[in-house]
Design a protein around this motif. Structure first.
Motif, short mmCIF file in Angstrom:
data_model
loop_
_atom_site.label_atom_id
_atom_site.label_comp_id
_atom_site.label_asym_id
_atom_site.label_seq_id
_atom_site.Cartn_x
_atom_site.Cartn_y
_atom_site.Cartn_z
N GLN A 145 0.82 -1.21 0.00
CA GLN A 145 0.00 0.00 0.00
C GLN A 145 0.86 1.27 0.00
OE1 GLN A 145 -3.53 -0.31 2.81
NE2 GLN A 145 -2.50 -2.22 3.32
N ILE A 146 1.95 1.24 0.77
CA ILE A 146 2.83 2.42 0.81
C ILE A 146 3.48 2.64 -0.56
CG2 ILE A 146 5.01 3.29 1.79
CD1 ILE A 146 4.12 1.99 4.49
N ALA A 147 3.93 1.56 -1.18
CA ALA A 147 4.56 1.69 -2.50
C ALA A 147 3.55 2.22 -3.53
CB ALA A 147 5.12 0.34 -2.94
N LYS A 148 2.31 1.72 -3.47
CA LYS A 148 1.29 2.22 -4.41
C LYS A 148 1.00 3.69 -4.14
CE LYS A 148 -0.32 0.68 -7.34
NZ LYS A 148 0.27 0.61 -8.71
N ALA A 149 0.93 4.06 -2.87
CA ALA A 149 0.66 5.47 -2.53
C ALA A 149 1.76 6.38 -3.05
CB ALA A 149 0.50 5.63 -1.02
N ARG A 150 2.98 5.82 -3.18
CA ARG A 150 4.12 6.61 -3.70
C ARG A 150 4.20 6.54 -5.22
NH1 ARG A 150 6.64 9.58 0.43
NH2 ARG A 150 8.62 9.49 -0.67
N GLY A 151 3.25 5.87 -5.85
CA GLY A 151 3.21 5.84 -7.31
C GLY A 151 4.06 4.78 -7.95
N ALA A 152 4.40 3.72 -7.21
CA ALA A 152 5.24 2.66 -7.75
C ALA A 152 4.40 1.60 -8.47
CB ALA A 152 6.04 2.00 -6.62
N TYR A 153 5.09 0.79 -9.29
CA TYR A 153 4.51 -0.40 -9.89
C TYR A 153 4.91 -1.55 -8.99
CZ TYR A 153 3.39 -3.99 -13.36
OH TYR A 153 2.85 -5.09 -14.00
N VAL A 154 3.92 -2.29 -8.45
CA VAL A 154 4.22 -3.26 -7.38
C VAL A 154 3.97 -4.70 -7.82
CG1 VAL A 154 3.66 -3.97 -5.03
CG2 VAL A 154 3.66 -1.55 -5.62
N ILE A 155 4.99 -5.52 -7.61
CA ILE A 155 4.89 -6.96 -7.83
C ILE A 155 5.02 -7.62 -6.45
CG2 ILE A 155 5.91 -8.96 -9.01
CD1 ILE A 155 7.38 -6.75 -10.79
N GLY A 156 4.05 -8.45 -6.09
CA GLY A 156 4.09 -9.11 -4.79
C GLY A 156 4.25 -10.61 -4.94
N THR A 157 4.85 -11.26 -3.93
CA THR A 157 4.84 -12.72 -3.90
C THR A 157 3.93 -13.18 -2.77
OG1 THR A 157 6.74 -12.93 -2.40
CG2 THR A 157 7.22 -12.88 -4.76
N ALA A 158 3.15 -14.23 -3.05
CA ALA A 158 2.25 -14.81 -2.05
C ALA A 158 1.79 -16.16 -2.57
CB ALA A 158 1.02 -13.90 -1.84
N HIS A 172 -3.77 -14.38 -3.31
CA HIS A 172 -3.58 -13.46 -4.43
C HIS A 172 -4.67 -12.40 -4.52
CE1 HIS A 172 -0.38 -15.75 -6.95
NE2 HIS A 172 -0.14 -15.78 -5.66
N ALA A 173 -5.91 -12.79 -4.26
CA ALA A 173 -7.01 -11.81 -4.35
C ALA A 173 -6.78 -10.70 -3.33
CB ALA A 173 -8.35 -12.50 -4.11
N PHE A 174 -6.37 -11.08 -2.13
CA PHE A 174 -6.09 -10.09 -1.07
C PHE A 174 -4.98 -9.14 -1.51
CE2 PHE A 174 -3.39 -9.50 2.90
CZ PHE A 174 -4.06 -8.37 3.33
N VAL A 175 -3.90 -9.68 -2.06
CA VAL A 175 -2.76 -8.84 -2.44
C VAL A 175 -3.16 -7.89 -3.58
CG1 VAL A 175 -0.38 -8.85 -3.29
CG2 VAL A 175 -1.10 -10.51 -1.57
N ARG A 176 -3.99 -8.39 -4.50
CA ARG A 176 -4.46 -7.50 -5.59
C ARG A 176 -5.36 -6.39 -5.04
NH1 ARG A 176 -3.00 -8.39 -10.61
NH2 ARG A 176 -2.29 -10.46 -11.21
N GLU A 177 -6.21 -6.75 -4.06
CA GLU A 177 -7.07 -5.71 -3.45
C GLU A 177 -6.24 -4.60 -2.80
OE1 GLU A 177 -9.66 -7.67 -0.66
OE2 GLU A 177 -10.49 -8.91 -2.29
N LEU A 178 -5.05 -4.96 -2.34
CA LEU A 178 -4.18 -3.96 -1.72
C LEU A 178 -3.61 -3.00 -2.76
CD1 LEU A 178 -2.09 -6.37 0.56
CD2 LEU A 178 -3.89 -4.79 1.32
N GLY A 179 -3.71 -3.39 -4.04
CA GLY A 179 -3.24 -2.52 -5.11
C GLY A 179 -2.09 -3.09 -5.92
N ALA A 180 -1.62 -4.29 -5.59
CA ALA A 180 -0.48 -4.86 -6.34
C ALA A 180 -0.85 -5.00 -7.81
CB ALA A 180 -0.09 -6.21 -5.76
N ASP A 181 0.12 -4.68 -8.68
CA ASP A 181 -0.12 -4.77 -10.12
C ASP A 181 0.07 -6.20 -10.61
OD1 ASP A 181 -0.35 -1.79 -10.92
OD2 ASP A 181 1.39 -1.87 -9.59
N GLU A 182 0.96 -6.94 -9.99
CA GLU A 182 1.20 -8.35 -10.34
C GLU A 182 1.40 -9.13 -9.05
OE1 GLU A 182 4.50 -9.17 -13.03
OE2 GLU A 182 4.23 -7.17 -13.91
#
Ligand SMILES: NC(=O)c1ccc[n+]([C@@H]2O[C@H](COP(=O)([O-])OP(=O)(O)OC[C@H]3O[C@@H](n4cnc5c(N)ncnc54)[C@H](OP(=O)(O)O)[C@@H]3O)[C@@H](O)[C@H]2O)c1
Length: 329
Positions: free
Chosen positions: A178-191, A196-206
Protein backbone atom coordinates in the motif's frame (compact mmCIF):
# COMPACT_ATOMS: atom_id res chain seq x y z
CA UNK A 1 10.14 15.49 45.40
CA UNK A 2 12.94 15.22 42.84
CA UNK A 3 13.19 17.26 39.66
CA UNK A 4 11.53 14.52 37.62
CA UNK A 5 8.52 14.29 39.89
CA UNK A 6 8.24 18.07 39.78
CA UNK A 7 7.81 18.01 36.01
CA UNK A 8 5.44 15.08 35.78
CA UNK A 9 1.70 15.54 35.69
CA UNK A 10 0.02 14.26 38.86
CA UNK A 11 -0.77 10.56 38.68
CA UNK A 12 -4.34 11.21 39.73
CA UNK A 13 -6.26 7.96 39.81
CA UNK A 14 -3.75 5.95 37.76
CA UNK A 15 -3.29 2.68 39.65
CA UNK A 16 0.14 1.74 41.04
CA UNK A 17 0.03 -1.68 39.40
CA UNK A 18 -1.13 -3.06 36.08
CA UNK A 19 -1.59 -6.35 34.29
CA UNK A 20 1.14 -7.33 31.86
CA UNK A 21 2.05 -10.37 29.77
CA UNK A 22 5.35 -11.37 31.32
CA UNK A 23 7.64 -14.36 31.03
CA UNK A 24 10.08 -15.66 33.61
CA UNK A 25 11.83 -18.10 31.26
CA UNK A 26 12.41 -18.68 27.55
CA UNK A 27 10.21 -21.21 25.77
CA UNK A 28 6.95 -21.82 23.92
CA UNK A 29 3.76 -19.74 24.18
CA UNK A 30 3.01 -21.41 27.54
CA UNK A 31 5.72 -19.30 29.25
CA UNK A 32 3.57 -16.16 28.76
CA UNK A 33 1.69 -15.24 31.94
CA UNK A 34 -0.72 -12.44 32.71
CA UNK A 35 0.57 -11.01 36.00
CA UNK A 36 0.23 -7.92 38.16
CA UNK A 37 3.36 -5.73 37.96
CA UNK A 38 4.27 -2.18 39.02
CA UNK A 39 3.00 0.43 36.57
CA UNK A 40 5.88 2.34 34.91
CA UNK A 41 6.26 6.11 35.28
CA UNK A 42 7.29 8.47 32.51
CA UNK A 43 10.84 9.85 32.76
CA UNK A 44 12.21 12.93 31.05
CA UNK A 45 10.71 13.36 27.55
CA UNK A 46 8.57 10.24 27.98
CA UNK A 47 4.85 9.59 28.05
CA UNK A 48 2.82 6.98 29.90
CA UNK A 49 0.15 5.51 27.64
CA UNK A 50 -2.95 3.55 28.68
CA UNK A 51 -2.70 0.79 26.08
CA UNK A 52 -5.90 -0.04 24.18
CA UNK A 53 -4.39 -2.27 21.48
CA UNK A 54 -0.89 -3.63 20.84
CA UNK A 55 0.21 -5.72 17.93
CA UNK A 56 2.07 -9.01 17.95
CA UNK A 57 5.05 -9.26 15.61
CA UNK A 58 7.40 -12.11 14.69
CA UNK A 59 10.07 -10.48 16.86
CA UNK A 60 7.79 -11.12 19.87
CA UNK A 61 7.76 -14.89 19.44
CA UNK A 62 11.45 -14.92 18.49
CA UNK A 63 12.30 -13.06 21.72
CA UNK A 64 9.94 -15.25 23.73
CA UNK A 65 11.75 -18.38 22.54
CA UNK A 66 15.39 -17.22 22.36
CA UNK A 67 15.76 -13.91 24.21
CA UNK A 68 17.25 -12.61 20.94
CA UNK A 69 18.37 -9.01 21.63
CA UNK A 70 16.90 -8.78 25.15
CA UNK A 71 18.80 -11.64 26.78
CA UNK A 72 17.31 -13.55 29.68
CA UNK A 73 13.79 -12.87 31.08
CA UNK A 74 11.92 -11.70 33.02
CA UNK A 75 10.55 -9.28 30.44
CA UNK A 76 7.34 -7.97 28.94
CA UNK A 77 7.28 -8.06 25.14
CA UNK A 78 5.45 -5.85 22.64
CA UNK A 79 6.82 -2.90 20.71
CA UNK A 80 3.84 -1.17 19.12
CA UNK A 81 0.58 0.11 20.45
CA UNK A 82 -2.30 2.54 20.30
CA UNK A 83 -3.79 4.15 23.38
CA UNK A 84 -4.45 7.25 25.43
CA UNK A 85 -1.81 9.42 27.09
CA UNK A 86 -2.14 9.07 30.86
CA UNK A 87 0.82 11.14 32.06
CA UNK A 88 3.60 13.16 30.44
CA UNK A 89 7.18 13.47 31.71
CA UNK A 90 9.32 16.56 32.08
CA UNK A 91 9.80 18.46 28.85
CA UNK A 92 7.09 16.81 26.76
CA UNK A 93 5.39 19.35 24.50
CA UNK A 94 3.89 17.12 21.80
CA UNK A 95 1.15 15.49 23.83
CA UNK A 96 -1.10 16.05 26.84
CA UNK A 97 -2.97 13.59 29.04
CA UNK A 98 -6.07 12.42 27.22
CA UNK A 99 -4.52 12.53 23.72
CA UNK A 100 -4.97 9.43 21.56
CA UNK A 101 -1.58 8.27 20.25
CA UNK A 102 -0.01 5.37 18.39
CA UNK A 103 3.63 4.49 18.08
CA UNK A 104 6.53 2.09 18.34
CA UNK A 105 8.70 1.79 21.45
CA UNK A 106 12.51 1.87 20.99
CA UNK A 107 13.74 -1.43 19.58
CA UNK A 108 14.83 -3.60 21.22
CA UNK A 109 15.33 -2.23 24.74
CA UNK A 110 11.98 -0.36 25.00
CA UNK A 111 9.71 -3.44 24.89
CA UNK A 112 6.64 -3.52 27.12
CA UNK A 113 3.55 -2.83 25.02
CA UNK A 114 1.81 -6.10 25.98
CA UNK A 115 0.48 -4.56 29.15
CA UNK A 116 -2.23 -2.19 30.33
CA UNK A 117 0.24 0.73 30.41
CA UNK A 118 3.47 1.38 28.53
CA UNK A 119 6.06 4.10 28.71
CA UNK A 120 8.24 5.42 25.90
CA UNK A 121 9.78 8.55 24.39
CA UNK A 122 7.10 11.04 23.33
CA UNK A 123 8.80 11.20 19.93
CA UNK A 124 8.20 7.51 19.36
CA UNK A 125 4.51 8.40 18.94
CA UNK A 126 2.18 10.45 16.77
CA UNK A 127 -1.44 11.44 17.21
CA UNK A 128 -3.71 8.51 16.32
CA UNK A 129 -5.67 9.24 13.14
CA UNK A 130 -9.20 10.09 14.22
CA UNK A 131 -10.65 8.08 11.33
CA UNK A 132 -9.56 4.70 12.75
CA UNK A 133 -10.04 2.85 16.04
CA UNK A 134 -7.30 1.70 18.42
CA UNK A 135 -7.26 -1.84 16.99
CA UNK A 136 -6.46 -0.52 13.53
CA UNK A 137 -3.96 2.03 14.85
CA UNK A 138 -2.30 -0.49 17.16
CA UNK A 139 -1.78 -2.90 14.28
CA UNK A 140 0.27 -0.44 12.27
CA UNK A 141 3.36 1.07 13.91
CA UNK A 142 6.13 -1.56 13.82
CA UNK A 143 5.16 -3.17 10.52
CA UNK A 144 4.29 0.10 8.76
CA UNK A 145 7.49 1.80 10.00
CA UNK A 146 9.49 -1.17 8.74
CA UNK A 147 7.90 -0.79 5.31
CA UNK A 148 8.29 3.01 5.34
CA UNK A 149 11.90 3.03 6.52
CA UNK A 150 12.78 0.29 4.00
CA UNK A 151 11.05 1.67 0.93
CA UNK A 152 11.19 5.42 1.48
CA UNK A 153 14.12 6.18 3.80
CA UNK A 154 16.50 3.42 2.72
CA UNK A 155 15.63 2.72 -0.93
CA UNK A 156 14.44 6.23 -1.81
CA UNK A 157 11.43 4.84 -3.68
CA UNK A 158 10.12 7.17 -6.39
CA UNK A 159 6.97 7.33 -8.49
CA UNK A 160 7.20 4.93 -11.41
CA UNK A 161 9.70 2.60 -9.70
CA UNK A 162 9.22 -1.16 -10.04
CA UNK A 163 9.07 -2.76 -6.60
CA UNK A 164 9.13 -6.42 -5.67
CA UNK A 165 7.54 -7.05 -2.24
CA UNK A 166 8.10 -10.53 -0.84
CA UNK A 167 5.46 -12.03 1.49
CA UNK A 168 3.07 -9.36 0.22
CA UNK A 169 0.23 -10.72 2.37
CA UNK A 170 2.26 -10.61 5.60
CA UNK A 171 2.27 -7.99 8.33
CA UNK A 172 5.04 -5.92 6.76
CA UNK A 173 4.33 -6.92 3.16
CA UNK A 174 0.66 -5.93 3.00
CA UNK A 175 1.48 -2.47 4.33
CA UNK A 176 4.52 -2.18 2.02
CA UNK A 177 2.32 -2.84 -1.02
CA UNK A 178 0.00 0.00 0.00
CA UNK A 179 2.83 2.42 0.81
CA UNK A 180 4.56 1.69 -2.50
CA UNK A 181 1.29 2.22 -4.41
CA UNK A 182 0.66 5.47 -2.53
CA UNK A 183 4.12 6.61 -3.70
CA UNK A 184 3.21 5.84 -7.31
CA UNK A 185 5.24 2.66 -7.75
CA UNK A 186 4.51 -0.40 -9.89
CA UNK A 187 4.22 -3.26 -7.38
CA UNK A 188 4.89 -6.96 -7.83
CA UNK A 189 4.09 -9.11 -4.79
CA UNK A 190 4.84 -12.72 -3.90
CA UNK A 191 2.25 -14.81 -2.05
CA UNK A 192 0.72 -18.28 -2.11
CA UNK A 193 -2.26 -18.61 -4.46
CA UNK A 194 -5.04 -18.37 -1.83
CA UNK A 195 -3.77 -14.88 -0.90
CA UNK A 196 -3.58 -13.46 -4.43
CA UNK A 197 -7.01 -11.81 -4.35
CA UNK A 198 -6.09 -10.09 -1.07
CA UNK A 199 -2.76 -8.84 -2.44
CA UNK A 200 -4.46 -7.50 -5.59
CA UNK A 201 -7.07 -5.71 -3.45
CA UNK A 202 -4.18 -3.96 -1.72
CA UNK A 203 -3.24 -2.52 -5.11
CA UNK A 204 -0.48 -4.86 -6.34
CA UNK A 205 -0.12 -4.77 -10.12
CA UNK A 206 1.20 -8.35 -10.34
CA UNK A 207 1.22 -11.26 -7.91
CA UNK A 208 3.59 -14.19 -8.19
CA UNK A 209 2.77 -17.57 -6.66
CA UNK A 210 6.19 -18.25 -5.18
CA UNK A 211 5.33 -21.93 -4.81
CA UNK A 212 4.81 -22.35 -8.56
CA UNK A 213 7.08 -19.72 -10.08
CA UNK A 214 10.70 -18.82 -9.41
CA UNK A 215 10.50 -15.07 -8.75
CA UNK A 216 14.20 -14.74 -9.58
CA UNK A 217 13.38 -15.81 -13.15
CA UNK A 218 10.05 -13.98 -13.41
CA UNK A 219 11.12 -10.49 -12.28
CA UNK A 220 13.62 -8.25 -14.06
CA UNK A 221 14.66 -4.60 -13.79
CA UNK A 222 13.24 -3.98 -10.33
CA UNK A 223 14.35 -0.71 -8.75
CA UNK A 224 13.65 -1.95 -5.24
CA UNK A 225 13.11 -5.32 -3.57
CA UNK A 226 11.72 -5.60 -0.04
CA UNK A 227 12.69 -9.00 1.37
CA UNK A 228 11.15 -10.31 4.59
CA UNK A 229 12.19 -13.94 4.12
CA UNK A 230 16.01 -13.82 4.25
CA UNK A 231 18.52 -16.57 3.47
CA UNK A 232 18.74 -17.42 -0.22
CA UNK A 233 15.88 -14.96 -0.93
CA UNK A 234 18.41 -12.18 -0.42
CA UNK A 235 20.84 -13.56 -2.99
CA UNK A 236 18.15 -14.55 -5.51
CA UNK A 237 16.48 -11.16 -5.17
CA UNK A 238 19.68 -9.40 -6.29
CA UNK A 239 19.19 -10.92 -9.74
CA UNK A 240 15.82 -9.21 -10.16
CA UNK A 241 17.29 -5.71 -9.70
CA UNK A 242 18.34 -3.29 -12.41
CA UNK A 243 21.88 -1.90 -12.21
CA UNK A 244 21.82 0.59 -9.32
CA UNK A 245 18.76 -1.02 -7.73
CA UNK A 246 18.36 -1.62 -3.99
CA UNK A 247 17.53 -4.72 -1.96
CA UNK A 248 16.29 -4.02 1.56
CA UNK A 249 15.99 -7.08 3.78
CA UNK A 250 14.23 -7.08 7.13
CA UNK A 251 16.17 -10.18 8.08
CA UNK A 252 19.29 -8.47 9.41
CA UNK A 253 21.66 -11.36 8.75
CA UNK A 254 23.46 -11.29 5.41
CA UNK A 255 23.36 -14.47 3.34
CA UNK A 256 26.89 -15.70 2.67
CA UNK A 257 28.45 -13.66 -0.12
CA UNK A 258 25.58 -11.15 -0.28
CA UNK A 259 27.60 -7.96 -0.28
CA UNK A 260 30.20 -9.28 -2.72
CA UNK A 261 27.51 -10.41 -5.14
CA UNK A 262 25.71 -7.06 -4.81
CA UNK A 263 28.93 -5.25 -5.67
CA UNK A 264 29.55 -7.54 -8.64
CA UNK A 265 26.04 -6.85 -9.99
CA UNK A 266 26.22 -3.10 -9.32
CA UNK A 267 23.32 -3.08 -6.86
CA UNK A 268 22.99 -2.26 -3.17
CA UNK A 269 22.00 -4.64 -0.37
CA UNK A 270 20.79 -3.06 2.88
CA UNK A 271 19.80 -4.94 6.05
CA UNK A 272 17.40 -2.98 8.22
CA UNK A 273 16.30 -2.96 11.85
CA UNK A 274 13.24 -0.79 12.39
CA UNK A 275 13.64 2.29 14.63
CA UNK A 276 11.17 4.34 16.61
CA UNK A 277 10.45 7.31 14.42
CA UNK A 278 8.23 10.34 15.02
CA UNK A 279 8.47 11.60 11.44
CA UNK A 280 7.71 8.11 10.13
CA UNK A 281 4.68 7.80 12.42
CA UNK A 282 3.37 11.14 11.18
CA UNK A 283 3.81 10.02 7.57
CA UNK A 284 1.93 6.81 8.38
CA UNK A 285 -0.85 8.78 10.09
CA UNK A 286 -1.14 10.99 6.98
CA UNK A 287 -1.48 7.92 4.72
CA UNK A 288 -4.17 6.52 7.03
CA UNK A 289 -6.07 9.82 7.05
CA UNK A 290 -5.82 9.92 3.25
CA UNK A 291 -7.41 6.46 3.05
CA UNK A 292 -4.24 5.01 1.47
CA UNK A 293 -3.15 2.70 4.30
CA UNK A 294 -5.11 0.16 6.33
CA UNK A 295 -3.97 -2.87 8.28
CA UNK A 296 -5.87 -6.09 7.70
CA UNK A 297 -6.75 -7.41 11.14
CA UNK A 298 -6.18 -11.16 11.04
CA UNK A 299 -7.27 -11.65 14.65
CA UNK A 300 -7.76 -9.93 18.01
CA UNK A 301 -7.07 -11.49 21.40
CA UNK A 302 -7.49 -10.28 24.98
CA UNK A 303 -4.20 -9.79 26.85
CA UNK A 304 -4.95 -12.97 28.76
CA UNK A 305 -4.81 -14.91 25.47
CA UNK A 306 -1.42 -13.60 24.33
CA UNK A 307 -0.19 -17.20 24.03
CA UNK A 308 -2.90 -17.93 21.45
CA UNK A 309 -1.85 -14.87 19.45
CA UNK A 310 1.76 -16.10 19.45
CA UNK A 311 0.63 -19.53 18.30
CA UNK A 312 -1.38 -18.02 15.45
CA UNK A 313 1.57 -15.88 14.36
CA UNK A 314 4.10 -18.66 14.53
CA UNK A 315 2.28 -20.55 11.79
CA UNK A 316 3.98 -18.02 9.43
CA UNK A 317 0.75 -17.98 7.40
CA UNK A 318 -0.90 -14.81 8.79
CA UNK A 319 -2.48 -12.45 6.27
CA UNK A 320 -2.27 -9.05 7.96
CA UNK A 321 -1.80 -8.37 11.67
CA UNK A 322 -2.59 -9.96 15.04
CA UNK A 323 -3.62 -7.56 17.79
CA UNK A 324 -3.88 -7.82 21.60
CA UNK A 325 -6.64 -5.86 23.31
CA UNK A 326 -5.55 -4.30 26.59
CA UNK A 327 -8.59 -2.12 27.25
CA UNK A 328 -12.19 -2.01 26.00
CA UNK A 329 -12.58 -0.10 22.74
N1 LIG B 1 14.33 -5.98 10.69
C1 LIG B 1 13.22 -5.46 11.20
O1 LIG B 1 13.23 -4.38 11.78
C2 LIG B 1 11.93 -6.22 11.03
C3 LIG B 1 10.70 -5.58 11.23
C4 LIG B 1 9.53 -6.29 11.00
C5 LIG B 1 9.59 -7.62 10.62
N2 LIG B 1 10.80 -8.21 10.49
C6 LIG B 1 10.91 -9.62 10.07
O2 LIG B 1 10.33 -9.73 8.78
C7 LIG B 1 9.71 -11.00 8.66
C8 LIG B 1 8.26 -10.80 8.23
O3 LIG B 1 7.55 -10.12 9.26
P1 LIG B 1 5.96 -10.03 9.14
O4 LIG B 1 5.44 -9.33 10.31
O5 LIG B 1 5.58 -9.54 7.79
O6 LIG B 1 5.62 -11.60 9.24
P2 LIG B 1 4.25 -12.38 9.07
O7 LIG B 1 3.10 -11.44 8.99
O8 LIG B 1 4.20 -13.43 10.11
O9 LIG B 1 4.44 -13.10 7.65
C9 LIG B 1 3.51 -14.07 7.30
C10 LIG B 1 3.36 -14.09 5.79
O10 LIG B 1 4.56 -14.59 5.18
C11 LIG B 1 4.18 -15.20 3.97
N3 LIG B 1 5.25 -16.07 3.54
C12 LIG B 1 5.88 -17.03 4.27
N4 LIG B 1 6.85 -17.60 3.51
C13 LIG B 1 6.84 -16.98 2.29
C14 LIG B 1 7.59 -17.10 1.11
N5 LIG B 1 8.58 -17.99 1.02
N6 LIG B 1 7.33 -16.24 0.08
C15 LIG B 1 6.35 -15.34 0.16
N7 LIG B 1 5.57 -15.19 1.26
C16 LIG B 1 5.83 -16.00 2.31
C17 LIG B 1 2.89 -15.91 4.31
O11 LIG B 1 2.10 -16.00 3.16
P3 LIG B 1 1.79 -17.43 2.48
O12 LIG B 1 0.90 -18.16 3.44
O13 LIG B 1 1.16 -17.03 1.20
O14 LIG B 1 3.13 -18.11 2.32
C18 LIG B 1 2.23 -14.97 5.33
O15 LIG B 1 1.26 -14.14 4.72
C19 LIG B 1 9.91 -11.70 10.01
O16 LIG B 1 11.06 -12.52 9.94
C20 LIG B 1 10.16 -10.57 10.97
O17 LIG B 1 10.91 -10.94 12.10
C21 LIG B 1 11.97 -7.56 10.71
Amino acid sequence: MNSLDAGTTPAGTTPATMRAVRQERLGGPEVLELVEVPRPSPGISEILVRVHAASVNPTDWKHRATGRFLGQPPFVLGWDLSGVVEEVGLGVTLFSPGDEVFGMLPYPEGAGAHAEYAVGPARAFAHKPASVDHVQAGALPLAALTAWQSLVDTAGLRAGDRVLVHAAAGGVGHLAVQIAKARGAYVIGTASAPKHAFVRELGADEVIDYRETDFAEAVRDADVVLDTIGGDYQLRSLRTLRHGGVLVSTVPVAAEGLHGEAERLGVRAALILVEDDHAGMRAIADLVEAGQLRARIAGTFPLADAARAHEAGETDRTAGKLVLLAAPE
